[in-house]
Design an enzyme around this catalytic site. Sequence first.
Site, PDB file in Angstrom:
ATOM      1  N   HIS A 132       4.491   4.344  12.696  1.00 55.39           N
ATOM      2  CA  HIS A 132       4.728   4.335  11.254  1.00 55.39           C
ATOM      3  C   HIS A 132       5.782   5.400  10.962  1.00 55.39           C
ATOM      4  O   HIS A 132       5.527   6.585  11.124  1.00 55.39           O
ATOM      5  CB  HIS A 132       3.403   4.661  10.541  1.00 55.39           C
ATOM      6  CG  HIS A 132       3.481   4.744   9.056  1.00 55.39           C
ATOM      7  ND1 HIS A 132       2.985   3.757   8.236  1.00 55.39           N
ATOM      8  CD2 HIS A 132       3.968   5.699   8.225  1.00 55.39           C
ATOM      9  CE1 HIS A 132       3.150   4.103   6.966  1.00 55.39           C
ATOM     10  NE2 HIS A 132       3.761   5.288   6.936  1.00 55.39           N
ATOM     11  N   HIS A 160       8.946   7.053   8.431  1.00 55.40           N
ATOM     12  CA  HIS A 160       9.662   7.201   7.166  1.00 55.40           C
ATOM     13  C   HIS A 160      11.087   7.619   7.479  1.00 55.40           C
ATOM     14  O   HIS A 160      11.354   8.247   8.509  1.00 55.40           O
ATOM     15  CB  HIS A 160       8.971   8.235   6.275  1.00 55.40           C
ATOM     16  CG  HIS A 160       7.682   7.753   5.698  1.00 55.40           C
ATOM     17  ND1 HIS A 160       7.480   7.571   4.351  1.00 55.40           N
ATOM     18  CD2 HIS A 160       6.517   7.396   6.298  1.00 55.40           C
ATOM     19  CE1 HIS A 160       6.241   7.120   4.145  1.00 55.40           C
ATOM     20  NE2 HIS A 160       5.638   7.007   5.308  1.00 55.40           N
ATOM     21  N   CYS A 201       4.315   9.435   0.598  1.00 55.32           N
ATOM     22  CA  CYS A 201       2.962   9.986   0.445  1.00 55.32           C
ATOM     23  C   CYS A 201       2.878  10.846  -0.803  1.00 55.32           C
ATOM     24  O   CYS A 201       3.645  11.802  -0.952  1.00 55.32           O
ATOM     25  CB  CYS A 201       2.601  10.818   1.680  1.00 55.32           C
ATOM     26  SG  CYS A 201       0.981  11.621   1.552  1.00 55.32           S
ATOM     27  N   ASN A 243       9.222   4.489   3.379  1.00 58.59           N
ATOM     28  CA  ASN A 243       9.140   3.991   4.750  1.00 58.59           C
ATOM     29  C   ASN A 243      10.467   3.367   5.166  1.00 58.59           C
ATOM     30  O   ASN A 243      11.303   3.024   4.333  1.00 58.59           O
ATOM     31  CB  ASN A 243       8.065   2.898   4.856  1.00 58.59           C
ATOM     32  CG  ASN A 243       6.707   3.371   4.448  1.00 58.59           C
ATOM     33  OD1 ASN A 243       6.461   3.656   3.289  1.00 58.59           O
ATOM     34  ND2 ASN A 243       5.791   3.445   5.390  1.00 58.59           N
ATOM     35  N   ARG A 279       0.838  -1.209   0.000  1.00 58.60           N
ATOM     36  CA  ARG A 279       0.000   0.000   0.000  1.00 58.60           C
ATOM     37  C   ARG A 279       0.870   1.255   0.000  1.00 58.60           C
ATOM     38  O   ARG A 279       1.029   1.920  -1.013  1.00 58.60           O
ATOM     39  CB  ARG A 279      -0.951  -0.025   1.210  1.00 58.60           C
ATOM     40  CG  ARG A 279      -2.103   0.977   1.103  1.00 58.60           C
ATOM     41  CD  ARG A 279      -1.750   2.385   1.491  1.00 58.60           C
ATOM     42  NE  ARG A 279      -1.249   2.507   2.865  1.00 58.60           N
ATOM     43  CZ  ARG A 279      -0.800   3.645   3.377  1.00 58.60           C
ATOM     44  NH1 ARG A 279      -0.764   4.746   2.639  1.00 58.60           N
ATOM     45  NH2 ARG A 279      -0.327   3.675   4.635  1.00 58.60           N
ATOM     46  N   ASP A 280       1.479   1.580   1.120  1.00 58.96           N
ATOM     47  CA  ASP A 280       2.244   2.822   1.217  1.00 58.96           C
ATOM     48  C   ASP A 280       3.478   2.776   0.343  1.00 58.96           C
ATOM     49  O   ASP A 280       3.942   3.809  -0.151  1.00 58.96           O
ATOM     50  CB  ASP A 280       2.626   3.074   2.683  1.00 58.96           C
ATOM     51  CG  ASP A 280       2.925   4.531   2.971  1.00 58.96           C
ATOM     52  OD1 ASP A 280       2.557   5.388   2.145  1.00 58.96           O
ATOM     53  OD2 ASP A 280       3.521   4.822   4.016  1.00 58.96           O
TER      54      ASP A 280
END
Length: 298
Positions: A201, A203, A234, A243, A9-10
């Site tokens: 979460h 990065h 993002c 990430n 996903r990310d």
Amino acid sequence: MEIVEVGPRDGLQNEKTLLSTEVKVEYITRAIAAGVRRIEAVAFAHPARVPQMADAEAVLAAVPRLPDVSYIGLVLNRRGLDRALASAGVDEVNYVLVATDEFSQRNQGMSTAASLAQWDEVAAGARAAGLRATLTVAAAFGCPFTGEVTAQHVAGLVAAAQTRPDEICLADTIGVGVPRQVAELVTEVRAVAPGVALRAHFHNTRNTGYANALAALEYGVLALDASTGGIGGCPFAPAATGNIATEDLAHLLHRSGTDTGTRLAELAETGTWIADQLGITAPAMLGRAGAFPPPATA
């Protein structure tokens, strides 16, 4: 420590290359083979705004189904939840609440207050369907448009949520956080939501993601998001980078005496493989340097 794999996903949502459904399913299958058991597999976002996630339903229809693997679908509003429920393929929903109004408008087309109100509706719908619901506070460590975000502000948003989440995820969406902030955020949020599981979460935009991960471990966070290969970012944040990498995080935790249930060699191979599919060099280091100590040879 539980690692939540968010690469499908990310990781993919900020990459220019659009991968086929089959490649995405193989990415997820490889992560499972490497020992990952919670996977943020898709986002139910508008396909025109996030075309990388346009095939969410098709991905969920094709992924392996194992009793100990939980698939997470990210949702931004009630429409996203409706898609998630209709797909009948998610075990959990992850709702994103952006901590600042300007970023929230750019990311979700609504103010933070409006998004918070929708959380209650989404959480109720998820619970009615028997799904676990995570509340992620994005830009919790800082906003690219309005600057600093205080721990007290984030805790206030969590306290204002009428529906208690099953899990709260504190997200450094743009990679500006440092360990001191991790300690402050965890302390403030735990005070207003005692007993709720915490997840983080990070990065690695400014090379502090792994230090933050160790701080989260120290302060009792139970799960950490990571992306195999270290890909992603993002699409609505300037200069966003990937990430923290699943393989590098697992190496750090294993060497620190914390088990993750994952296998480093398979994670590193997967990180290199997905980077090849995207036509990039993986930001992750383990695939290049190898684990230490090296595996014994016959």
